[in-house]
Design a protein around this motif. Structure first.
Motif, PDB file in Angstrom:
ATOM      1  N   GLU A  71       0.823  -1.204   0.000  1.00 48.62           N
ATOM      2  CA  GLU A  71       0.000   0.000   0.000  1.00 48.62           C
ATOM      3  C   GLU A  71       0.863   1.263   0.000  1.00 48.62           C
ATOM      4  OE1 GLU A  71      -3.112   0.266  -0.384  1.00 48.62           O
ATOM      5  OE2 GLU A  71      -4.022  -1.622   0.224  1.00 48.62           O
ATOM      6  N   THR A  72       0.221   2.378  -0.305  1.00 50.06           N
ATOM      7  CA  THR A  72       0.874   3.669  -0.151  1.00 50.06           C
ATOM      8  C   THR A  72       1.091   3.916   1.347  1.00 50.06           C
ATOM      9  OG1 THR A  72      -1.220   4.846   0.079  1.00 50.06           O
ATOM     10  CG2 THR A  72      -0.331   4.609  -2.163  1.00 50.06           C
ATOM     11  N   TYR A  73       1.905   4.905   1.660  1.00 45.49           N
ATOM     12  CA  TYR A  73       2.181   5.196   3.071  1.00 45.49           C
ATOM     13  C   TYR A  73       0.894   5.430   3.856  1.00 45.49           C
ATOM     14  CZ  TYR A  73       3.809   7.570   7.238  1.00 45.49           C
ATOM     15  OH  TYR A  73       4.021   7.940   8.542  1.00 45.49           O
ATOM     16  N   GLU A  74       0.031   6.272   3.327  1.00 48.79           N
ATOM     17  CA  GLU A  74      -1.216   6.609   4.040  1.00 48.79           C
ATOM     18  C   GLU A  74      -2.110   5.384   4.204  1.00 48.79           C
ATOM     19  OE1 GLU A  74      -3.393   8.770   6.418  1.00 48.79           O
ATOM     20  OE2 GLU A  74      -1.567   9.554   5.510  1.00 48.79           O
ATOM     21  N   ASN A  75      -2.260   4.604   3.125  1.00 51.45           N
ATOM     22  CA  ASN A  75      -3.096   3.407   3.215  1.00 51.45           C
ATOM     23  C   ASN A  75      -2.458   2.345   4.105  1.00 51.45           C
ATOM     24  OD1 ASN A  75      -5.120   4.475   1.656  1.00 51.45           O
ATOM     25  ND2 ASN A  75      -4.433   3.517  -0.224  1.00 51.45           N
ATOM     26  N   ARG A 107      -0.770   2.901   6.781  1.00 47.88           N
ATOM     27  CA  ARG A 107      -1.129   3.292   8.160  1.00 47.88           C
ATOM     28  C   ARG A 107      -2.527   2.806   8.511  1.00 47.88           C
ATOM     29  NH1 ARG A 107      -0.083   9.378   9.499  1.00 47.88           N
ATOM     30  NH2 ARG A 107      -1.041   8.577  11.364  1.00 47.88           N
ATOM     31  N   LYS A 108      -3.469   2.964   7.581  1.00 49.86           N
ATOM     32  CA  LYS A 108      -4.842   2.501   7.815  1.00 49.86           C
ATOM     33  C   LYS A 108      -4.889   0.983   7.978  1.00 49.86           C
ATOM     34  CE  LYS A 108      -6.819   6.315   5.198  1.00 49.86           C
ATOM     35  NZ  LYS A 108      -7.460   6.713   3.948  1.00 49.86           N
ATOM     36  N   ASN A 135      -3.464   0.042  11.368  1.00 53.05           N
ATOM     37  CA  ASN A 135      -4.428   0.353  12.435  1.00 53.05           C
ATOM     38  C   ASN A 135      -5.550  -0.671  12.474  1.00 53.05           C
ATOM     39  OD1 ASN A 135      -3.202   2.566  13.637  1.00 53.05           O
ATOM     40  ND2 ASN A 135      -4.048   3.978  12.116  1.00 53.05           N
TER      41      ASN A 135
END
Length: 73
Positions: free
Chosen positions: A53-57, A59-60, A63
């Motif tokens: 995933e991308t960095y932001e995804n 993280r999701k 989590n």
């Protein structure tokens, strides 16, 4: 590997890992999204998905993994 095997044993982490290895990164990401639904406590599958995933995804994803794995990662 036949995807039919995953239909018969959807909670097999070993089968999911083997299937993912045969796919290109985009298809592997899609397959891993399904894999973590079927095996929500597999740290390996969550981490493999986060790596694609991308960095932001990512993280999701991590989590969400924390929510599904009681001991955390």
């Amino acid at each position: 590997m036949s995807r039919k095997a995953l239909e018969h044993i959807p909670n097999s982490v070993r089968l999911w890992k083997a299937a993912v290895e045969l796919e290109d990164p985009e298809d592997a990401r899609i397959l891993l999204s399904r894999a973590v639904e079927c095996c929500p406590t597999s740290v390996d599958l969550w981490l493999a998905l986060a790596r694609l995933e991308t960095y932001e995804n990512a993280r999701k994803v991590l989590n969400k993994a924390r929510e599904n794995i009681p001991t955390g990662i």
